[in-house]
Design a protein around this motif. Structure first.
Motif: not given
Length: 232
Positions: A176, A214, A218, A232
């Motif tokens: 992220a 993912k 995020e 995810t």
């Protein structure tokens, strides 16, 4: 005479290596991307790397190097068709994931150092990440530091006191965090792929796809590439 500092970027066409292009560009380097065709299952990334090099207007300096013997050797789900790419996250209990390619970063960095020395570059960027790929021995900080030492003692540039640094701007970042930083730098994620299966559309279920999805989730962002499945 061009006195601008230069950097070689190991460019796979994936999210991480393309983010490294953004970092090198933002740091004021003249970009010298190098891509390796090692018979990888996900060969679509080679075309993605060409598109990324074109985006950064450095296609004339983009080198594609063939390392066919890595497929001949096999031993990895990415180079050996008899080993299946795992669906879902690989077990954290596994010491070395089956997607590890023996000697890959060792070879990549050695060849990138050669390209750097020929062109007078002072840095090599590689998108290794110890957070998401901690099972890969060639993504660890200690491996990178040892490679810097080897390059320093094993090259003409090093013997003449010229330093070649290996830059790993992503090594301690989560996916992220990588994506957020990349978006700030205008990294073209729509031109990248992360899928191990190498289809026209990313599978969405292999470990690499899941990590990428993912990461975007995020980061509060939408992944701009299409997926066969979106999990995810």
């Amino acid at each position: 005479m061009n006195s601008k500092k230069k950097a070689v970027i190991i460019l796979s066409g994936g999210l991480d290596s393309t983010t490294c292009m953004g970092y090198a560009k933002t740091s004021g380097y003249e970009l010298y991307p190098i891509t390796f065709d090692y018979g990888q299952r996900h060969r679509i990334e080679l075309e993605n790397a060409r598109k990324v090099a074109e985006f950064y207007e450095v296609s004339h300096r983009h080198k594609v190097v063939r390392l066919d013997f890595l497929r001949e050797f096999g031993g990895s789900a990415l180079t050996d068709d008899t080993i299946e790419v795992p669906e879902g996250a690989e077990s954290p209990e596994e010491d070395i994931p089956v997607t590890y390619v023996p000697g890959r970063n060792l070879l990549f960095l050695s060849i990138a150092a050669s390209y750097a020395e020929v062109n007078g570059a002072e840095a090599v960027y590689i998108g290794v990440n110890a957070m998401d790929y901690s099972g890969y021995p060639d993504c660890r900080p200690e491996f990178i530091r040892k490679m810097e030492e080897v390059i320093a003692v094993g090259t003409k540039a090093g013997a003449q006191g010229k330093t070649l640094s290996i830059e790993t701007p992503l090594i301690d970042l989560t996916k992220a965090e990588i994506i957020r930083e990349g978006m700030k730098m205008g990294v073209p994620y729509e031109l990248t792929t992360s899928c191990y299966n190498g289809k026209e559309e990313a599978c969405g279920i292999c470990d690499s796809c899941r990590l990428r999805l993912k990461g975007f989730a995020e980061a509060g962002m939408t992944d701009p590439i299409p997926y066969e499945q979106h999990t995810t």
